[in-house]
Scaffold this motif. Structure first.
Motif, PDB file in Angstrom:
ATOM      1  N   ARG A   1       3.420  -4.239   8.253  1.00 24.78           N
ATOM      2  CA  ARG A   1       4.548  -3.385   8.622  1.00 24.78           C
ATOM      3  C   ARG A   1       4.559  -2.119   7.774  1.00 24.78           C
ATOM      4  O   ARG A   1       4.318  -2.165   6.574  1.00 24.78           O
ATOM      5  N   SER A   2       4.845  -1.015   8.398  1.00 22.58           N
ATOM      6  CA  SER A   2       5.027   0.251   7.694  1.00 22.58           C
ATOM      7  C   SER A   2       6.517   0.425   7.431  1.00 22.58           C
ATOM      8  O   SER A   2       7.343   0.221   8.317  1.00 22.58           O
ATOM      9  N   ILE A   3       6.851   0.788   6.210  1.00 23.56           N
ATOM     10  CA  ILE A   3       8.232   0.926   5.785  1.00 23.56           C
ATOM     11  C   ILE A   3       8.415   2.340   5.217  1.00 23.56           C
ATOM     12  O   ILE A   3       7.569   2.820   4.453  1.00 23.56           O
ATOM     13  N   PHE A   4       9.507   2.973   5.597  1.00 24.83           N
ATOM     14  CA  PHE A   4       9.780   4.332   5.149  1.00 24.83           C
ATOM     15  C   PHE A   4      11.018   4.350   4.263  1.00 24.83           C
ATOM     16  O   PHE A   4      12.011   3.689   4.560  1.00 24.83           O
ATOM     17  N   ILE A   5      10.958   5.130   3.200  1.00 25.69           N
ATOM     18  CA  ILE A   5      12.058   5.261   2.257  1.00 25.69           C
ATOM     19  C   ILE A   5      12.741   6.595   2.518  1.00 25.69           C
ATOM     20  O   ILE A   5      12.090   7.636   2.503  1.00 25.69           O
ATOM     21  N   GLY A   6      14.026   6.548   2.771  1.00 24.31           N
ATOM     22  CA  GLY A   6      14.782   7.779   2.978  1.00 24.31           C
ATOM     23  C   GLY A   6      15.804   7.938   1.882  1.00 24.31           C
ATOM     24  O   GLY A   6      16.080   7.024   1.123  1.00 24.31           O
TER      25      GLY A   6
ATOM     26  N   SER B   1       6.441   6.431   1.877  1.00 21.59           N
ATOM     27  CA  SER B   1       6.324   5.235   2.704  1.00 21.59           C
ATOM     28  C   SER B   1       5.358   4.262   2.038  1.00 21.59           C
ATOM     29  O   SER B   1       4.654   4.599   1.096  1.00 21.59           O
ATOM     30  N   PHE B   2       5.352   3.047   2.557  1.00 24.93           N
ATOM     31  CA  PHE B   2       4.385   2.061   2.103  1.00 24.93           C
ATOM     32  C   PHE B   2       4.106   1.103   3.252  1.00 24.93           C
ATOM     33  O   PHE B   2       4.848   1.022   4.215  1.00 24.93           O
TER      34      PHE B   2
ATOM     35  N   PHE C   1      17.648   4.573   1.682  1.00 28.01           N
ATOM     36  CA  PHE C   1      17.729   3.647   2.791  1.00 28.01           C
ATOM     37  C   PHE C   1      16.307   3.322   3.209  1.00 28.01           C
ATOM     38  O   PHE C   1      15.374   4.089   2.973  1.00 28.01           O
ATOM     39  N   VAL C   2      16.142   2.152   3.777  1.00 24.68           N
ATOM     40  CA  VAL C   2      14.831   1.627   4.117  1.00 24.68           C
ATOM     41  C   VAL C   2      14.779   1.432   5.627  1.00 24.68           C
ATOM     42  O   VAL C   2      15.660   0.785   6.194  1.00 24.68           O
ATOM     43  N   ARG C   3      13.738   2.004   6.267  1.00 23.08           N
ATOM     44  CA  ARG C   3      13.565   1.881   7.715  1.00 23.08           C
ATOM     45  C   ARG C   3      12.165   1.351   8.016  1.00 23.08           C
ATOM     46  O   ARG C   3      11.231   1.600   7.262  1.00 23.08           O
ATOM     47  N   ASN C   4      12.042   0.653   9.143  1.00 20.87           N
ATOM     48  CA  ASN C   4      10.714   0.208   9.551  1.00 20.87           C
ATOM     49  C   ASN C   4      10.038   1.305  10.377  1.00 20.87           C
ATOM     50  O   ASN C   4      10.597   2.386  10.565  1.00 20.87           O
ATOM     51  N   GLU C   5       8.851   1.014  10.887  1.00 21.11           N
ATOM     52  CA  GLU C   5       8.082   2.015  11.606  1.00 21.11           C
ATOM     53  C   GLU C   5       8.723   2.439  12.929  1.00 21.11           C
ATOM     54  O   GLU C   5       8.368   3.452  13.505  1.00 21.11           O
ATOM     55  N   TYR C   6       9.696   1.681  13.405  1.00 26.86           N
ATOM     56  CA  TYR C   6      10.388   2.013  14.656  1.00 26.86           C
ATOM     57  C   TYR C   6      11.697   2.758  14.406  1.00 26.86           C
ATOM     58  O   TYR C   6      12.443   3.028  15.336  1.00 26.86           O
ATOM     59  N   GLY C   7      12.001   3.057  13.160  1.00 24.54           N
ATOM     60  CA  GLY C   7      13.216   3.773  12.821  1.00 24.54           C
ATOM     61  C   GLY C   7      14.437   2.889  12.642  1.00 24.54           C
ATOM     62  O   GLY C   7      15.534   3.374  12.397  1.00 24.54           O
ATOM     63  N   HIS C   8      14.256   1.567  12.730  1.00 26.57           N
ATOM     64  CA  HIS C   8      15.368   0.630  12.575  1.00 26.57           C
ATOM     65  C   HIS C   8      15.698   0.486  11.088  1.00 26.57           C
ATOM     66  O   HIS C   8      14.820   0.235  10.259  1.00 26.57           O
ATOM     67  N   ASN C   9      16.964   0.637  10.734  1.00 25.62           N
ATOM     68  CA  ASN C   9      17.386   0.485   9.345  1.00 25.62           C
ATOM     69  C   ASN C   9      17.268  -0.973   8.922  1.00 25.62           C
ATOM     70  O   ASN C   9      17.744  -1.862   9.607  1.00 25.62           O
TER      71      ASN C   9
ATOM     72  N   LYS D   1       0.868  -1.181   0.000  1.00 29.97           N
ATOM     73  CA  LYS D   1       0.000   0.000   0.000  1.00 29.97           C
ATOM     74  C   LYS D   1       0.898   1.222   0.000  1.00 29.97           C
ATOM     75  O   LYS D   1       1.501   1.564   1.010  1.00 29.97           O
ATOM     76  N   LEU D   2       0.980   1.857  -1.146  1.00 28.00           N
ATOM     77  CA  LEU D   2       1.924   2.939  -1.385  1.00 28.00           C
ATOM     78  C   LEU D   2       1.344   4.289  -0.979  1.00 28.00           C
ATOM     79  O   LEU D   2       0.211   4.607  -1.299  1.00 28.00           O
TER      80      LEU D   2
END
Length: 152
Positions: free
Chosen positions: A42-47, A32-33, A57-65, A25-26
C-alpha cells in the motif's frame, strides 16, 4: 546529492498477540511511503494542515483518510493519533540502538502496541525524514493489521 528516492526500513509491529513484519519504503521528496508485508502493498501519503507541521493526516493511495496525528512538541516524539474508525491513541517514540514507537489505546490504556524500527539513514536530513514518517507508518500498519484481523 539528495535523499534516495526510496529508502527501505524494516519494521516489526507487535499487537500484543502477534508480530507483523513490514517494510517501509520512504520517499521524502513526495511525503509518502510504501508499506509492504506479504501480499499487502500500500502507498500511504502524509499531509499537513497548511504550515502546521505538528498536525498530519494520513491517506491511502485512493485518497481515503486513514487517520490524523497531533504532535505535542517540535521534537515530534509524542502526541496523539486518531484513526478514521475513531480509535484514539497516545504515542511516544523512544530512541536507542533502534527506534521504538509505543501506542497506548486511550480506551484501554493497559494495552500497548509496539513497533520497532531499525534506523537506516546516513545524514541528518534522512533522519528527520524518517522521524516525520515514523508515526504515520505505524498508524497505517495498525490499520492494515486490523483490516486483516478485525478482532484487534
Amino acid at each position: 546529492m539528495g535523499i534516495a528516492v526510496y529508502n527501505e526500513v524494516p519494521m516489526i509491529f507487535n499487537d500484543g498477540r502477534d508480530e507483523h513484519r513490514f517494510t517501509v519504503k520512504l520517499s521524502p521528496a513526495t511525503e509518502s511511503f510504501r508499506l509492504e508485508s506479504g501480499m499487502i502493498r500500500r502507498s500511504i501519503f502524509i499531509g499537513k494542515r497548511m504550515f502546521n507541521k505538528l498536525f498530519q493526516f494520513v491517506r491511502n493511495e485512493y485518497g481515503h483518510n486513514l487517520g490524523k496525528i497531533q504532535y505535542d512538541d517540535e521534537q515530534m516524539i509524542k502526541g496523539s493519533a486518531t484513526t478514521e474508525q475513531h480509535d484514539q491513541f497516545r504515542f511516544r517514540i523512544e530512541e536507542g540502538d533502534g527506534i521504538e514507537v509505543v501506542l497506548e489505546n486511550e480506551a484501554v490504556p493497559d494495552r500497548q502496541l509496539r513497533a520497532s524500527i531499525k534506523p537506516v539513514y546516513s545524514t541528518e536530513t534522512e533522519r528527520k525524514a524518517h522521524l516525520r514518517a515514523m508515526i504515520p507508518s505505524v498508524l497505517a500498519a495498525l490499520i492494515l493489521v486490523r483490516e486483516a484481523n478485525p478482532v484487534l
